[in-house]
Design a protein around this motif. Structure first.
Motif, PDB file in Angstrom:
ATOM      1  N   ILE A 170      42.667  52.450  37.924  1.00 26.06           N
ATOM      2  CA  ILE A 170      42.630  50.987  37.973  1.00 26.06           C
ATOM      3  C   ILE A 170      41.412  50.455  37.229  1.00 26.06           C
ATOM      4  N   PHE A 171      40.247  51.090  37.417  1.00 26.86           N
ATOM      5  CA  PHE A 171      39.045  50.635  36.720  1.00 26.86           C
ATOM      6  C   PHE A 171      39.159  50.870  35.220  1.00 26.86           C
ATOM      7  N   LEU A 172      39.730  52.007  34.812  1.00 24.53           N
ATOM      8  CA  LEU A 172      39.917  52.264  33.386  1.00 24.53           C
ATOM      9  C   LEU A 172      40.902  51.272  32.776  1.00 24.53           C
ATOM     10  N   ARG A 173      41.968  50.957  33.504  1.00 20.01           N
ATOM     11  CA  ARG A 173      42.942  49.973  33.010  1.00 20.01           C
ATOM     12  C   ARG A 173      42.279  48.601  32.856  1.00 20.01           C
ATOM     13  N   THR A 174      41.448  48.238  33.809  1.00 19.76           N
ATOM     14  CA  THR A 174      40.766  46.945  33.732  1.00 19.76           C
ATOM     15  C   THR A 174      39.803  46.900  32.557  1.00 19.76           C
ATOM     16  N   ALA A 175      39.074  47.992  32.329  1.00 17.88           N
ATOM     17  CA  ALA A 175      38.150  48.039  31.197  1.00 17.88           C
ATOM     18  C   ALA A 175      38.900  47.950  29.872  1.00 17.88           C
TER      19      ALA A 175
ATOM     20  N   ALA B 287      44.733  35.818  38.506  1.00 17.43           N
ATOM     21  CA  ALA B 287      46.013  35.113  38.480  1.00 17.43           C
ATOM     22  C   ALA B 287      46.930  35.659  37.387  1.00 17.43           C
ATOM     23  N   THR B 288      46.414  35.804  36.176  1.00 21.22           N
ATOM     24  CA  THR B 288      47.258  36.261  35.068  1.00 21.22           C
ATOM     25  C   THR B 288      47.747  37.688  35.260  1.00 21.22           C
ATOM     26  N   PRO B 289      46.893  38.673  35.597  1.00 23.30           N
ATOM     27  CA  PRO B 289      47.420  40.018  35.852  1.00 23.30           C
ATOM     28  C   PRO B 289      48.377  40.074  37.038  1.00 23.30           C
ATOM     29  N   ALA B 290      48.140  39.235  38.052  1.00 22.77           N
ATOM     30  CA  ALA B 290      49.022  39.263  39.212  1.00 22.77           C
ATOM     31  C   ALA B 290      50.407  38.712  38.884  1.00 22.77           C
ATOM     32  N   LEU B 291      50.478  37.652  38.070  1.00 23.27           N
ATOM     33  CA  LEU B 291      51.762  37.028  37.759  1.00 23.27           C
ATOM     34  C   LEU B 291      52.497  37.744  36.636  1.00 23.27           C
ATOM     35  N   ILE B 292      51.786  38.113  35.580  1.00 27.50           N
ATOM     36  CA  ILE B 292      52.420  38.785  34.447  1.00 27.50           C
ATOM     37  C   ILE B 292      52.549  40.285  34.694  1.00 27.50           C
ATOM     38  N   GLY B 293      51.505  40.897  35.240  1.00 23.16           N
ATOM     39  CA  GLY B 293      51.531  42.343  35.466  1.00 23.16           C
ATOM     40  C   GLY B 293      52.327  42.775  36.671  1.00 23.16           C
ATOM     41  N   GLY B 294      52.430  41.906  37.674  1.00 26.91           N
ATOM     42  CA  GLY B 294      53.197  42.264  38.859  1.00 26.91           C
ATOM     43  C   GLY B 294      52.418  43.163  39.810  1.00 26.91           C
ATOM     44  N   ARG B 295      53.131  43.726  40.747  1.00 23.58           N
ATOM     45  CA  ARG B 295      52.505  44.537  41.794  1.00 23.58           C
ATOM     46  C   ARG B 295      52.157  45.945  41.318  1.00 23.58           C
ATOM     47  N   ARG B 296      52.891  46.474  40.350  1.00 18.16           N
ATOM     48  CA  ARG B 296      52.660  47.849  39.915  1.00 18.16           C
ATOM     49  C   ARG B 296      51.517  47.970  38.928  1.00 18.16           C
ATOM     50  N   LEU B 297      51.359  46.999  38.067  1.00 15.02           N
ATOM     51  CA  LEU B 297      50.302  47.042  37.059  1.00 15.02           C
ATOM     52  C   LEU B 297      49.039  46.434  37.653  1.00 15.02           C
ATOM     53  N   LYS B 298      48.330  47.205  38.440  1.00 14.08           N
ATOM     54  CA  LYS B 298      47.181  46.703  39.168  1.00 14.08           C
ATOM     55  C   LYS B 298      45.932  46.757  38.310  1.00 14.08           C
ATOM     56  N   VAL B 299      45.085  45.750  38.486  1.00 18.38           N
ATOM     57  CA  VAL B 299      43.724  45.758  37.963  1.00 18.38           C
ATOM     58  C   VAL B 299      42.786  45.684  39.162  1.00 18.38           C
ATOM     59  N   VAL B 300      41.487  45.671  38.890  1.00 22.79           N
ATOM     60  CA  VAL B 300      40.524  45.732  39.991  1.00 22.79           C
ATOM     61  C   VAL B 300      40.634  44.510  40.891  1.00 22.79           C
ATOM     62  N   ALA B 301      40.806  43.338  40.316  1.00 23.77           N
ATOM     63  CA  ALA B 301      40.874  42.115  41.123  1.00 23.77           C
ATOM     64  C   ALA B 301      42.089  42.131  42.044  1.00 23.77           C
ATOM     65  N   THR B 302      43.251  42.546  41.534  1.00 23.86           N
ATOM     66  CA  THR B 302      44.445  42.586  42.382  1.00 23.86           C
ATOM     67  C   THR B 302      44.350  43.706  43.413  1.00 23.86           C
ATOM     68  N   ALA B 303      43.676  44.812  43.074  1.00 22.85           N
ATOM     69  CA  ALA B 303      43.484  45.885  44.049  1.00 22.85           C
ATOM     70  C   ALA B 303      42.603  45.418  45.204  1.00 22.85           C
ATOM     71  N   ALA B 304      41.531  44.690  44.887  1.00 19.55           N
ATOM     72  CA  ALA B 304      40.673  44.150  45.947  1.00 19.55           C
ATOM     73  C   ALA B 304      41.435  43.139  46.798  1.00 19.55           C
ATOM     74  N   TYR B 305      42.252  42.316  46.161  1.00 21.06           N
ATOM     75  CA  TYR B 305      43.075  41.346  46.890  1.00 21.06           C
ATOM     76  C   TYR B 305      44.005  42.055  47.878  1.00 21.06           C
TER      77      TYR B 305
END
Length: 290
Positions: free
Chosen positions: A70-75, A229-247
């Motif tokens: 998740i951290f590598l994907r976010t970077a 907001a953008t990763p959560a709406l466009i990426g969905g539940r499977r494509l997680k970034v750090v912000a959505t993982a913390a959420y």
């Protein structure tokens, strides 16, 4: 009497800035400190947050490959958005700076206009455009470029495109502020001495707009790395970034200490990468142009 005036003059800036400093402390520093303390608390599934302290939350995030990906994907997402913002924003700003009024003001308003709209609304607009039955796929099929719809939603490509549109205005504003201080006579002098336009841009214009590019890159990288907001709406539940993982940890599993540790590590990584890249870029470009 002079000593009293000097004392008042020295205290005046602090007195004038005291309300802003108090607001900054109350709205940012105190919540960050409480989050930092929360990240060390013990969590039990059946009992919730406990008063004890432990380092297990940080060890779990650092040693678990799931959070590492998740951290590598976010970077990677942040670097891609920053690079695209430079490629698109810098030439766009240079063109805007050379326009005549009133077209300059109109085009600048169009570029910065998206900042007047909520990021959620803009992201939903991109979700409509990038959908399987969206405008972009309909155009590609109408032009016979593709027979099947190309999947953009719930992919990293879609998130990068939407985030770039959201954050390019910040790059434009940073470079625009630097271009306003650029003396056009210096560029004209280089052209009059026989230098090519590319050489004048590389040796005269680019070193002077570099601080704006660096500041814009820092802003874009920090905002894209912490975007939710953008990763959560466009990426969905499977494509997680750090912000959505913390959420998910805060509101899904209710593991607040683990979510707080993810947030703290994101902040540390963000600050370290931004400061390191800024120092490295400044030294490299200084060596090139000196």
């Amino acid at each position: 009497m002079a000593t009293l005036d000097d004392a008042r003059g020295g205290a005046a800036p602090w007195l004038l800035s005291a309300p802003a400093l108090l607001l900054f402390t109350a709205m940012l520093l105190i919540p960050l400190a409480l989050t930092f303390v929360l990240s060390f608390h013990v969590f039990k599934d059946m009992a919730g947050v406990q008063p004890g302290y432990t380092l297990r939350n940080y060890l779990q995030v650092v040693t678990d490959p799931y959070y590492g990906r998740i951290f590598l994907r976010t970077a990677g997402l942040a670097f891609a958005v920053t690079l695209l913002s430079i490629v698109l924003g810098v030439p766009e700003t240079i063109v805007l700076a050379r326009m005549r009024k009133p077209w300059q003001s109109i085009c600048l308003l169009i570029v910065i206009g998206p900042l007047l709209i909520s990021v959620v609304v803009r992201t939903l607009g991109w979700e409509i455009l990038l959908g399987n039955n969206g405008v972009i796929n309909d155009m590609l099929r109408a032009l016979h470029i593709t027979q099947e719809p190309i999947r953009f939603v719930f992919t990293m490509t879609g998130v990068i495109v939407a985030l770039t549109h959201v954050l390019v205005p910040f790059m434009v504003m940073s470079v625009w502020a630097t271009l306003q201080k650029l003396d056009p006579q210096v560029e004209w002098a280089g052209r009059s001495l026989g230098s090519s336009p590319m050489r004048v841009f590389r040796r005269v214009v680019l070193p002077q707009i570099l601080p704006g590019v660096l500041s814009g890159s820092i802003i874009v990288f920090a905002l894209s790395a912490s975007a939710f907001a953008t990763p959560a709406l466009i990426g969905g539940r499977r494509l997680k970034v750090v912000a959505t993982a913390a959420y998910d940890e805060f509101l899904g599993t209710l593991n607040w200490p683990l979510g707080a540790s993810i947030v703290v590590l994101l902040l540390i990584a963000n600050v370290a990468i931004v400061m390191g890249c800024s120092r490295l870029a400044e030294r490299r470009f200084k060596h090139i142009f000196d």
